[in-house]
Scaffold this motif. Structure first.
Motif, mmCIF file in Angstrom:
data_model
loop_
_atom_site.group_PDB
_atom_site.id
_atom_site.type_symbol
_atom_site.label_atom_id
_atom_site.label_comp_id
_atom_site.label_asym_id
_atom_site.label_seq_id
_atom_site.Cartn_x
_atom_site.Cartn_y
_atom_site.Cartn_z
ATOM 1 N N GLU A 72 0.828 -1.209 0.000
ATOM 2 C CA GLU A 72 0.000 0.000 0.000
ATOM 3 C C GLU A 72 0.859 1.254 0.000
ATOM 4 O OE1 GLU A 72 -3.449 2.336 0.045
ATOM 5 O OE2 GLU A 72 -3.078 0.213 -0.434
ATOM 6 N N ARG A 75 2.254 1.698 -3.454
ATOM 7 C CA ARG A 75 1.209 2.176 -4.368
ATOM 8 C C ARG A 75 1.005 3.676 -4.235
ATOM 9 N NH1 ARG A 75 -3.896 3.491 -4.300
ATOM 10 N NH2 ARG A 75 -4.060 3.133 -2.046
ATOM 11 N N GLU A 79 1.639 6.602 -7.087
ATOM 12 C CA GLU A 79 0.605 7.575 -7.455
ATOM 13 C C GLU A 79 1.124 9.000 -7.316
ATOM 14 O OE1 GLU A 79 -2.753 6.733 -5.037
ATOM 15 O OE2 GLU A 79 -3.418 4.996 -6.227
#
Length: 252
Positions: A72, A75, A79
Motif C-alpha cells: 500500500e 502504491r 501515485e
C-alpha cells in the motif's frame, strides 16, 4: 488424674505461618514482575498491566499484514510520482507552446517587415559619439549594425571597423556590407561624404572596403556622429526574394 495431652492448635498455627510466607514471597515476585502495578503489603492482590514496551507496535515482519502495508505504501508513492510527472509534462507542454508561439510571431514580424521594405533602396546607420566609440575598439574589432531587410530580402547588416581591419593602414576605418547567401546585388556604400560604388557584390566578393576613409574627416562636428549606409541597392539575383502577387484565384 489423666496426664494432659499437647494442644491440637500447634499444627494449624505452623501451617498458617507457612501460608503467609508463601503469599508474601508471591506478592514480592509479582510486584517485581508487574512494572505498572503498585507493590502492596504482603498478601495483597497485585494486578499486572502491560507497559508500552510490552505492547505490540505493528504486524510481525514477514507476515501477510506487513506485506500488505508495504504494498500500500508503494502504491501511494507511485501515485504521487505519477501526479508529479503529469504536472511537469503539462508545464513543459505549455512552455513549448509558448516558445512556439513566440518563434512564430518573430518569424511573422520579420516576414511583414520584408514585405513592407520591399521597395527600400537606401539605408542610413547613424553612429552617435563616434570618437568615444573608436576609443573603445582596437584594430581589427568591429561594431555590427542591427540586421535589416530591403528589396524583398532579410539578413543585411553592416560591420564597421573604427580603427580599420587587420590589413588597413593606420588612421583608416573599414566598412563591410553583409549580404544574404546565394544573393547578388548592386550597391553603393558610403561613410559620411565618401562613397564606394556602384559595384556588384555578393556574400564573398566585393562586399566591403578595407580602407574606406580617414574617419576623423567624416565626423559631423556639430553632433559628433557619422552616417554609414548603402545607396542604390538593387537585387540582381536571389532565391529568397519575396514575390509580389499580381493575381489571386479563388476556388469554391
Amino acid at each position: 488424674p489423666p496426664t494432659p495431652t499437647s494442644s491440637p492448635r500447634t499444627p494449624h498455627r505452623a501451617m498458617r505461618r507457612t501460608n503467609q510466607s508463601i503469599r508474601a514471597a508471591g506478592s514480592t515476585v509479582l510486584g517485581q514482575t508487574g512494572r505498572a502495578g503498585a507493590r502492596g503489603p504482603p498478601g495483597a492482590d497485585v494486578t499486572l498491566r502491560p507497559t508500552e514496551d510490552d505492547s505490540p507496535t505493528g504486524p510481525a515482519p514477514g507476515s501477510l499484514e506487513a506485506v500488505e502495508q508495504e504494498v500500500e505504501a508503494l502504491r501511494k508513492a507511485i501515485e504521487s510520482e505519477q501526479a508529479e510527472i503529469a504536472t511537469l509534462s503539462s508545464q513543459m507542454q505549455e512552455l513549448f507552446m509558448r516558445n512556439s508561439c513566440e518563434e512564430y510571431l518573430t518569424t511573422l514580424e520579420k516576414r511583414i517587415q520584408v514585405i513592407e521594405n520591399k521597395q527600400v533602396e537606401v539605408i542610413h546607420w547613424r553612429i552617435e559619439n563616434v570618437e568615444q566609440v573608436r576609443s573603445q575598439y582596437q584594430k581589427g574589432q568591429f561594431l555590427a549594425s542591427p540586421e535589416f531587410s530591403a528589396c524583398g530580402l532579410s539578413g543585411f547588416s553592416f560591420h564597421f571597423y573604427p580603427r580599420g581591419d587587420d590589413f588597413a593602414e593606420e588612421g583608416y576605418c573599414s566598412l563591410y556590407f553583409h549580404i544574404p547567401a546565394d544573393t547578388k546585388v548592386e550597391r553603393t556604400l558610403f561613410l559620411g561624404r565618401v562613397r564606394h560604388g556602384p559595384a556588384e557584390a555578393d556574400a564573398l566578393h566585393n562586399c566591403g572596403v578595407g580602407e574606406m576613409c580617414a574617419l576623423s574627416n567624416q565626423i559631423d562636428k556639430e553632433t559628433g556622429s557619422v552616417v554609414i549606409g548603402v545607396d542604390g541597392l538593387r537585387v540582381l539575383s536571389s532565391p529568397h526574394v519575396v514575390e509580389t502577387r499580381t493575381k489571386i484565384q479563388l476556388v469554391t
